[in-house]
Design a protein around this motif. Structure first.
Motif, PDB file in Angstrom:
ATOM      1  N   ASP A  81       0.684  -1.238  -0.154  1.00 49.81           N
ATOM      2  CA  ASP A  81       0.165  -0.144  -0.144  1.00 49.81           C
ATOM      3  C   ASP A  81       1.085   1.541   0.160  1.00 49.81           C
ATOM      4  O   ASP A  81       1.263   2.125   0.912  1.00 49.81           O
ATOM      5  N   ALA A 121      -1.161   5.650   5.057  1.00 50.65           N
ATOM      6  CA  ALA A 121      -2.170   4.413   5.235  1.00 50.65           C
ATOM      7  C   ALA A 121      -0.910   4.348   6.256  1.00 50.65           C
ATOM      8  O   ALA A 121      -0.995   3.150   7.605  1.00 50.65           O
ATOM      9  N   ASP A 163      -0.276   6.094  10.378  1.00 40.93           N
ATOM     10  CA  ASP A 163      -1.208   5.507  10.876  1.00 40.93           C
ATOM     11  C   ASP A 163      -1.061   6.113  12.670  1.00 40.93           C
ATOM     12  O   ASP A 163      -0.058   4.946  12.998  1.00 40.93           O
TER      13      ASP A 163
END
Length: 114
Positions: free
Chosen positions: A83, A88, A91
């Protein structure tokens, strides 16, 4: 943006993004520091001659604590490859910044021991 008088309707969202971006910056700083130190130390401790000259540091570098850091590094890179959206990885729930800080402390101990 937070200085704008028109921020009221989205102020909470702006504060959340500000916190997340600050966390992301700290993560990038720790990530790069870990990479820099690792790339410096790995070739040193790959040499048999140096491992004989510095057995304590070699043992620390090849010990379980650093191996966990190596797995952290590889897993983070794999996750980022899967990803590529950096946010992402940034986080705060993943606590990557804290993990990289711990890894950097361990690598610094090894580097200072040399």
């Amino acid at each position: 943006m937070r200085g704008s008088p028109y921020i009221r309707p989205i102020e909470a969202e702006c504060r959340a993004w500000e916190m997340r971006l600050k966390y992301a910056q700290g993560l990038v700083d720790e990530w790069v520091a870990c990479q820099r130190t690792w790339l410096y130390l790995e070739p040193i401790f790959s040499s048999e001659d140096i491992m004989r000259q510095l057995p304590t540091e070699a043992q620390r570098f090849n010990g379980p604590a650093v191996q966990r850091r190596r797995r952290l590094w590889r897993k983070t890179l794999e996750d980022t490859h899967k990803d590529p959206n950096f946010m992402a990885q940034a986080d705060p729930d993943k606590k990557l910044e804290e993990k990289f800080k711990a890894a950097n402390q361990k690598l610094e101990e090894i580097q200072k021991g040399m």
